[in-house]
Design a protein around this motif. Structure first.
Motif, PDB file in Angstrom:
ATOM      1  N   GLY A 411       0.919  -1.058   0.051  1.00 28.91           N
ATOM      2  CA  GLY A 411       0.050   0.168   0.040  1.00 28.91           C
ATOM      3  C   GLY A 411       0.778   1.263   0.047  1.00 28.91           C
ATOM      4  O   GLY A 411       1.809   1.442  -0.518  1.00 28.91           O
ATOM      5  N   GLY A 412       0.400   2.135   0.803  1.00 25.33           N
ATOM      6  CA  GLY A 412       0.820   3.540   0.699  1.00 25.33           C
ATOM      7  C   GLY A 412       2.438   3.560   1.068  1.00 25.33           C
ATOM      8  O   GLY A 412       3.025   4.391   0.380  1.00 25.33           O
ATOM      9  N   ALA A 413       3.045   2.910   2.036  1.00 24.61           N
ATOM     10  CA  ALA A 413       4.378   3.285   2.182  1.00 24.61           C
ATOM     11  C   ALA A 413       5.226   2.615   1.241  1.00 24.61           C
ATOM     12  O   ALA A 413       6.144   3.288   0.915  1.00 24.61           O
ATOM     13  CB  ALA A 413       4.629   2.525   3.604  1.00 24.61           C
ATOM     14  N   GLU A 414       4.734   1.550   0.707  1.00 21.92           N
ATOM     15  CA  GLU A 414       5.557   1.020  -0.480  1.00 21.92           C
ATOM     16  C   GLU A 414       5.714   1.676  -1.705  1.00 21.92           C
ATOM     17  O   GLU A 414       6.624   1.744  -2.296  1.00 21.92           O
ATOM     18  CB  GLU A 414       4.982  -0.607  -0.743  1.00 21.92           C
ATOM     19  CG  GLU A 414       5.323  -1.583   0.344  1.00 21.92           C
ATOM     20  CD  GLU A 414       4.542  -1.353   1.805  1.00 21.92           C
ATOM     21  OE1 GLU A 414       5.171  -1.516   2.737  1.00 21.92           O
ATOM     22  OE2 GLU A 414       3.345  -0.866   1.590  1.00 21.92           O
ATOM     23  N   THR A 415       4.234   2.343  -1.932  1.00 21.05           N
ATOM     24  CA  THR A 415       4.262   3.250  -3.142  1.00 21.05           C
ATOM     25  C   THR A 415       5.002   4.664  -3.015  1.00 21.05           C
ATOM     26  O   THR A 415       5.802   4.772  -3.966  1.00 21.05           O
ATOM     27  CB  THR A 415       2.772   3.689  -3.361  1.00 21.05           C
ATOM     28  OG1 THR A 415       1.951   2.577  -3.334  1.00 21.05           O
ATOM     29  CG2 THR A 415       2.568   4.540  -4.386  1.00 21.05           C
ATOM     30  N   ASN A 416       5.035   4.842  -1.766  1.00 19.14           N
ATOM     31  CA  ASN A 416       6.051   6.135  -1.333  1.00 19.14           C
ATOM     32  C   ASN A 416       7.442   5.889  -1.447  1.00 19.14           C
ATOM     33  O   ASN A 416       8.165   6.578  -2.227  1.00 19.14           O
ATOM     34  CB  ASN A 416       5.945   6.412   0.072  1.00 19.14           C
ATOM     35  CG  ASN A 416       6.731   7.693   0.443  1.00 19.14           C
ATOM     36  OD1 ASN A 416       7.714   7.621   0.814  1.00 19.14           O
ATOM     37  ND2 ASN A 416       6.271   8.864   0.658  1.00 19.14           N
ATOM     38  N   ILE A 417       7.833   4.478  -1.192  1.00 17.94           N
ATOM     39  CA  ILE A 417       9.318   4.265  -1.460  1.00 17.94           C
ATOM     40  C   ILE A 417       9.624   4.176  -2.989  1.00 17.94           C
ATOM     41  O   ILE A 417      10.525   4.774  -3.434  1.00 17.94           O
ATOM     42  CB  ILE A 417       9.517   2.799  -0.845  1.00 17.94           C
ATOM     43  CG1 ILE A 417       9.656   2.939   0.716  1.00 17.94           C
ATOM     44  CG2 ILE A 417      11.110   2.325  -1.244  1.00 17.94           C
ATOM     45  CD1 ILE A 417       9.563   1.639   1.511  1.00 17.94           C
ATOM     46  N   PHE A 418       8.532   3.626  -3.890  1.00 16.07           N
ATOM     47  CA  PHE A 418       8.629   3.440  -5.153  1.00 16.07           C
ATOM     48  C   PHE A 418       8.945   4.904  -5.723  1.00 16.07           C
ATOM     49  O   PHE A 418       9.838   5.115  -6.565  1.00 16.07           O
ATOM     50  CB  PHE A 418       7.627   2.733  -5.919  1.00 16.07           C
ATOM     51  CG  PHE A 418       7.337   2.916  -7.200  1.00 16.07           C
ATOM     52  CD1 PHE A 418       8.335   2.479  -8.076  1.00 16.07           C
ATOM     53  CD2 PHE A 418       6.344   3.791  -7.951  1.00 16.07           C
ATOM     54  CE1 PHE A 418       8.137   2.421  -9.495  1.00 16.07           C
ATOM     55  CE2 PHE A 418       6.391   3.912  -9.216  1.00 16.07           C
ATOM     56  CZ  PHE A 418       7.136   3.306 -10.197  1.00 16.07           C
ATOM     57  N   TYR A 419       8.039   5.835  -5.508  1.00 14.49           N
ATOM     58  CA  TYR A 419       7.992   7.269  -5.819  1.00 14.49           C
ATOM     59  C   TYR A 419       9.686   7.950  -5.611  1.00 14.49           C
ATOM     60  O   TYR A 419      10.191   8.563  -6.316  1.00 14.49           O
ATOM     61  CB  TYR A 419       6.963   8.027  -5.538  1.00 14.49           C
ATOM     62  CG  TYR A 419       5.706   7.784  -6.223  1.00 14.49           C
ATOM     63  CD1 TYR A 419       5.659   7.609  -7.514  1.00 14.49           C
ATOM     64  CD2 TYR A 419       4.666   7.710  -5.275  1.00 14.49           C
ATOM     65  CE1 TYR A 419       4.498   7.447  -7.996  1.00 14.49           C
ATOM     66  CE2 TYR A 419       3.294   7.572  -6.172  1.00 14.49           C
ATOM     67  CZ  TYR A 419       3.303   7.310  -7.532  1.00 14.49           C
ATOM     68  OH  TYR A 419       2.198   7.117  -8.341  1.00 14.49           O
ATOM     69  N   GLN A 420      10.063   7.675  -4.325  1.00 14.01           N
ATOM     70  CA  GLN A 420      11.336   8.153  -3.843  1.00 14.01           C
ATOM     71  C   GLN A 420      12.342   7.629  -4.832  1.00 14.01           C
ATOM     72  O   GLN A 420      13.286   8.372  -5.322  1.00 14.01           O
ATOM     73  CB  GLN A 420      11.698   7.738  -2.444  1.00 14.01           C
ATOM     74  CG  GLN A 420      10.694   8.531  -1.638  1.00 14.01           C
ATOM     75  CD  GLN A 420      11.195   8.200   0.066  1.00 14.01           C
ATOM     76  OE1 GLN A 420      12.484   8.184   0.303  1.00 14.01           O
ATOM     77  NE2 GLN A 420      10.059   8.082   0.825  1.00 14.01           N
ATOM     78  N   ALA A 421      12.409   6.370  -5.022  1.00 12.44           N
ATOM     79  CA  ALA A 421      13.265   5.522  -5.694  1.00 12.44           C
ATOM     80  C   ALA A 421      13.449   6.182  -7.162  1.00 12.44           C
ATOM     81  O   ALA A 421      14.401   6.489  -7.847  1.00 12.44           O
ATOM     82  CB  ALA A 421      13.255   4.011  -5.651  1.00 12.44           C
ATOM     83  N   ARG A 422      12.290   6.591  -7.638  1.00 13.93           N
ATOM     84  CA  ARG A 422      12.033   6.821  -9.182  1.00 13.93           C
ATOM     85  C   ARG A 422      12.644   8.207  -9.325  1.00 13.93           C
ATOM     86  O   ARG A 422      13.500   8.679 -10.323  1.00 13.93           O
ATOM     87  CB  ARG A 422      10.482   6.949  -9.459  1.00 13.93           C
ATOM     88  CG  ARG A 422      10.361   7.327 -10.962  1.00 13.93           C
ATOM     89  CD  ARG A 422       8.869   7.205 -11.496  1.00 13.93           C
ATOM     90  NE  ARG A 422       7.829   8.262 -10.834  1.00 13.93           N
ATOM     91  CZ  ARG A 422       6.665   8.257 -11.031  1.00 13.93           C
ATOM     92  NH1 ARG A 422       6.217   7.474 -11.958  1.00 13.93           N
ATOM     93  NH2 ARG A 422       5.991   9.163 -10.614  1.00 13.93           N
ATOM     94  N   HIS A 423      12.155   9.132  -8.206  1.00 10.93           N
ATOM     95  CA  HIS A 423      12.899  10.577  -8.184  1.00 10.93           C
ATOM     96  C   HIS A 423      14.340  10.504  -8.044  1.00 10.93           C
ATOM     97  O   HIS A 423      14.968  11.127  -8.816  1.00 10.93           O
ATOM     98  CB  HIS A 423      12.079  11.543  -7.242  1.00 10.93           C
ATOM     99  CG  HIS A 423      11.140  12.008  -7.893  1.00 10.93           C
ATOM    100  ND1 HIS A 423       9.773  11.366  -7.922  1.00 10.93           N
ATOM    101  CD2 HIS A 423      10.659  13.204  -8.101  1.00 10.93           C
ATOM    102  CE1 HIS A 423       8.674  12.159  -8.200  1.00 10.93           C
ATOM    103  NE2 HIS A 423       9.270  13.420  -8.441  1.00 10.93           N
ATOM    104  N   LEU A 424      14.796   9.662  -7.547  1.00  8.38           N
ATOM    105  CA  LEU A 424      16.387   9.547  -6.949  1.00  8.38           C
ATOM    106  C   LEU A 424      17.069   9.092  -8.567  1.00  8.38           C
ATOM    107  O   LEU A 424      18.304   9.622  -8.795  1.00  8.38           O
ATOM    108  CB  LEU A 424      16.719   8.426  -6.181  1.00  8.38           C
ATOM    109  CG  LEU A 424      16.464   9.300  -4.580  1.00  8.38           C
ATOM    110  CD1 LEU A 424      16.345   8.287  -3.605  1.00  8.38           C
ATOM    111  CD2 LEU A 424      17.345  10.484  -4.195  1.00  8.38           C
ATOM    112  N   ALA A 425      16.369   8.213  -9.256  1.00 12.08           N
ATOM    113  CA  ALA A 425      16.864   7.693 -10.402  1.00 12.08           C
ATOM    114  C   ALA A 425      16.961   8.769 -11.359  1.00 12.08           C
ATOM    115  O   ALA A 425      17.870   8.605 -12.449  1.00 12.08           O
ATOM    116  CB  ALA A 425      16.115   6.437 -10.851  1.00 12.08           C
ATOM    117  N   LYS A 426      16.147   9.614 -11.352  1.00 17.82           N
ATOM    118  CA  LYS A 426      16.028  10.904 -12.480  1.00 17.82           C
ATOM    119  C   LYS A 426      17.061  11.880 -12.066  1.00 17.82           C
ATOM    120  O   LYS A 426      17.195  12.888 -12.880  1.00 17.82           O
ATOM    121  CB  LYS A 426      14.620  11.336 -12.466  1.00 17.82           C
ATOM    122  CG  LYS A 426      13.563  10.567 -13.227  1.00 17.82           C
ATOM    123  CD  LYS A 426      12.300  11.289 -13.411  1.00 17.82           C
ATOM    124  CE  LYS A 426      11.315  10.479 -14.329  1.00 17.82           C
ATOM    125  NZ  LYS A 426      10.034  11.176 -14.718  1.00 17.82           N
TER     126      LYS A 426
END
Length: 785
Positions: A411-426
């Motif tokens: 859910g929410g926490a896992e989605t939050n980690i995904f978005y963090q990872a995506r922004h760091l990759a960019k």
């Protein structure tokens, strides 16, 4: 203010025609508008002095000669003389460009050379065509000795692409499929490259209506292109027999338009006796007008075909198309805009349907225009393109994220980690996420610039899925961390066994580690087991593993003030990490859900959003609303959230509403879709947050982002609300105080807009993924020295 200096590298493009040349012109003009841009032209054997002169203007033009690739280099990769290479190096040293932009991979050797001369320059490559796949397609269509060139060329390209695509450059590709291929093929280990999508673009404008002298369907494109020849063969050999009778009865003809016609076009007409139904027009002066004069267009593309802009050209002319999945690849257009058909019979049926119903074709063409203009108009594409360019940081920080679960698993926490990872990759990181495998899924994938590895879990030895227990440990993580030697290992959301493995490996390597704590203890289980909802850290003595984690991680981030205060007893290397939101999701318009529940637009709505359970405190809100209701004319309490989590608690709420005659004033929605959640956040008057415990305050941020003020319990941590300024506070667990605050808020509704604006300002300043990414990057650089 001076603009960044950029060198644009391309072969001559202003004097040539074709979709790839249109893309070059668009990119050059966009970059000239945004950068202090110079041009490096690669002169080919057939270029004239006049071709070169056409590229001159108020910018520097440098010319080098491009020779065909030699040895094991692909033939279309340019090589250069020693003199031309020195000219190129001198230009770089003299001008000190901040950006180098290569239009296609053909000039790729210059990128490798530039990296040596200007190591801090940002190198960007527009890879709109993956040549190894393009040439492989030709070979697979005809695996014969005479066609062996394409097999060898494909092998040569794979070798060259390994060198290029693993460099720390920003690569633009034209469609998601090419991006997936490149990530899968060239991201072995920890390659720091980054791949983003740059779709084709076209200038949209309303054109005067035109009607052809004869009713026709249009097939158009360069007639010597192998993919177009193949498409025409498919149209004539496999589709035409199904549509011949309809063409005869309707009087509709197929027009074939394009330059450099090959003999096969007329041969196939003769083969099928189609002289009365198919006509070769050849090259035309105004292709757009020709498209407008057709009923609709057809391009059954079955081979990789370069830029694939015909769908946009049809859209500009407001003419729909019948194409294939490959012909529409890279475009996110609705099913109501064009027909995508891959089998001969299905393709023919779509053509017959449009011939029999011209009004349907007109409607689809208009929708195609609107849809394509919104996403693929030149202004839209240019803005996104420049934003990616400017934001690009060469991915030189190798980052491993260790998560106990990862999106899309929970859910929410896992989605939050995904978005963090995506922004760091960019933004300057080469990101790999390691997570124990919890569901039936692939073990290795590439998602939005992130490498994801799901590992075997010792506590689930027989791989029985789904696995939802908290205990996990993946022994293979030791090998992966020691071999890949990450600059930073960052663990979420607590010091689990894999996090401790990462800590031990990084200490052995002399590398850095960060712990991000979402919930240092399992607060939900503590509340459920003990009923305790306050001071859950007050008398807690961390176990050895937790003490080691706090003492030896190079930095610890926490999302609540209580945890920061607790951690400071064990380490001074701790700071606040906000829980961010995707701001765009809340800013865009959302449908108002009031009418669905019979609520007037002028009713005053107290919103209570979240899973309906004791810790969320909806019972407090219900009792306080009941107490205040005589002073709240035309007010409603809307409780949005799932009701199956604590059945007994929900039954008590239902009975309270019935016993106190509140059925018309209190609405339970139960589970709703995300769109409706956003609608309630935007179209309620105030959001009541009566929680008994909360460890992030994310819901407050969501309300402010939606333009809605909040009335919250003072137990929310961190407490972002200043009473009377950006919202209202009440004492936790106090029904009386909440009731008084509801009345106070109701009477202060004229100030709501100003309150929400103050909240929104705080969100934009500190609760976006951009802010959090910068926070992390600053810490990485500090730790790495």
């Amino acid at each position: 203010m001076s603009r960044p200096k950029l060198l644009y590298i391309d072969a001559t493009f202003l004097t040539r025609i074709g979709g790839d040349m249109n893309r070059s012109r668009f990119l050059w003009q966009t970059l000239k508008d945004q950068f202090d841009a110079d041009l490096l032209l690669i002169r080919r054997d057939d270029d004239t002095d006049e071709d070169i002169e056409k590229h001159e203007g108020d910018h520097r033009v440098t010319v080098v000669r491009g020779n065909k690739g030699k040895g094991w280099l692909p033939k279309s990769v340019y090589t250069y003389s020693a003199q031309d290479l020195e000219t190129f190096r001198d230009l770089l040293r003299k001008e000190g460009y901040e950006y180098l932009f290569l239009r296609a991979t053909s000039p790729g050797l210059l990128a490798l050379e530039a990296e040596k001369v200007l190591p801090n320059a940002k190198i960007v490559v527009d890879s709109d065509l993956v040549f190894s796949q393009y040439t492989k397609g030709y070979w697979e269509k005809d695996r014969s000795l005479k066609n062996r060139f394409f097999l060898l060329e494909s092998k040569r390209f794979r070798s060259f692409e390994k060198r290029l695509y693993r460099r720390p450059y920003l690569f633009f590709v034209a469609n998601p499929e090419d991006r997936k291929f490149l990530e899968r093929s060239y991201w072995k280990g920890a390659a720091p490259s980054r791949f983003e999508i740059l779709p084709n673009a076209i200038a949209f404008e309303d054109l005067p209506k035109r009607e052809g002298k004869e009713k026709n369907i249009l097939f158009f494109g360069a007639l010597d292109s192998a993919p177009n020849v193949d498409a025409y063969q498919f149209l004539m050999d496999e589709v035409y027999p199904h549509i011949a009778k309809t063409l005869e009865s309707s009087g509709v003809k197929i027009f074939v338009t394009g330059r450099r016609e090959q003999s096969i076009y007329k041969e196939l007409i003769a083969k099928h006796g189609a002289e009365n139904h198919v006509r070769i027009l050849g090259g035309v002066d105004d292709m757009l007008a020709t498209i407008q004069e057709s009923l609709f267009t057809v391009f059954p593309v079955r081979q990789n075909s370069g830029t694939r802009v015909r769908v946009l050209e049809a859209a500009k002319a407001k003419r729909t198309a019948v194409t294939t999945a490959l012909g529409a690849e890279g475009y996110d257009l609705g099913d109501d805009c064009l027909f995508i058909r891959d089998t001969p019979k299905d393709y023919a049926d779509a053509i017959i349907q449009l011939i029999n119903d011209p009004a349907l074709g007109d409607r689809m063409g208009a929708r195609l225009f609107d849809s394509a203009k919104g996403d693929y108009g030149e202004e839209v594409v240019a803005a996104n393109f420049v934003k990616e360019m400017v934001g690009f940081q060469p991915g030189r920080i190798k980052l491993a994220i260790l998560a106990n679960r990862f999106y899309p698993e929970v859910g929410g926490a896992e989605t939050n980690i995904f978005y963090q990872a995506r922004h760091l990759a960019k933004n300057g990181c080469c990101v790999t996420v390691y997570s124990p495998k919890r569901i039936e899924s692939v073990s290795k994938e590439y998602v939005d610039g992130i490498r994801v590895r799901r590992l075997w879990n010792l506590f689930n030895p027989f791989s029985v899925f789904p696995y939802n227990l908290p205990r996990t440990f993946s022994p293979s993580l030791v090998f992966r961390l020691l071999v890949n030697r990450y600059d930073v290992v960052q663990s979420f959301p607590s010091p689990h066994y894999n996090a401790m493995t990462g800590l031990a490996c990084q200490k052995l390597l002399g590398k850095k580690t960060i712990l991000v704590s979402f919930d240092f203890r399992d607060y939900a289980s503590i509340i459920k087991d003990t009923g305790k909802i306050t001071d859950m850290l007050a008398d807690y003595r961390p176990i050895l593993r937790e003490r080691l984690a706090l003492a030896h991680h190079d930095h610890v981030f926490a999302i609540s003030e209580k945890e920061i205060e607790f951690f400071q007893s064990y380490t001074d290397r701790v700071s606040y990490s906000p829980v961010p939101i995707l701001l765009d999701e809340y800013v865009k318009p959302s449908p108002c859900p009031r009418a669905k529940y019979g609520i007037d637009q002028d009713a005053f709505v107290f919103l209570c959003l979240g899973r309906v359970c004791n810790v969320k405190g909806q019972d407090l809100a219900l009792k306080a609303f009941d107490e205040a209701l005589p002073q709240l004319p035309n007010a409603k309490l809307v409780i949005v959230g799932r009701r199956d989590f604590e059945v007994g608690f929900n039954q008590e709420l239902t009975e309270y509403v019935a016993e106190n005659g509140l059925e018309k004033d209190v609405i339970f929605t139960d589970v709703v879709e995300r769109e409706e959640v956003l609608g309630w956040l935007r179209h309620s008057d105030i959001h009541v947050i009566p929680v008994r415990f909360m460890n992030s305050g994310a819901v407050v941020v969501e309300s402010w982002a939606s333009g809605t003020p909040v009335l919250q319990s003072d137990v929310v941590d961190p407490n972002l609300v200043k009473d009377g300024e950006n919202g209202f506070l009440f004492r936790s667990l106090s029904v009386a105080d909440l009731s008084e605050s509801m009345v106070r808020a109701y009477e202060s509704r004229d100030a709501f807009e100003a309150m929400a604006e103050k909240g929104q300002a705080l969100v934009k300043e500190r609760y976006t993924y951009e802010y959090l990414t910068n926070l992390y990057l600053e810490k990485y650089r500090e730790l790495m020295g």
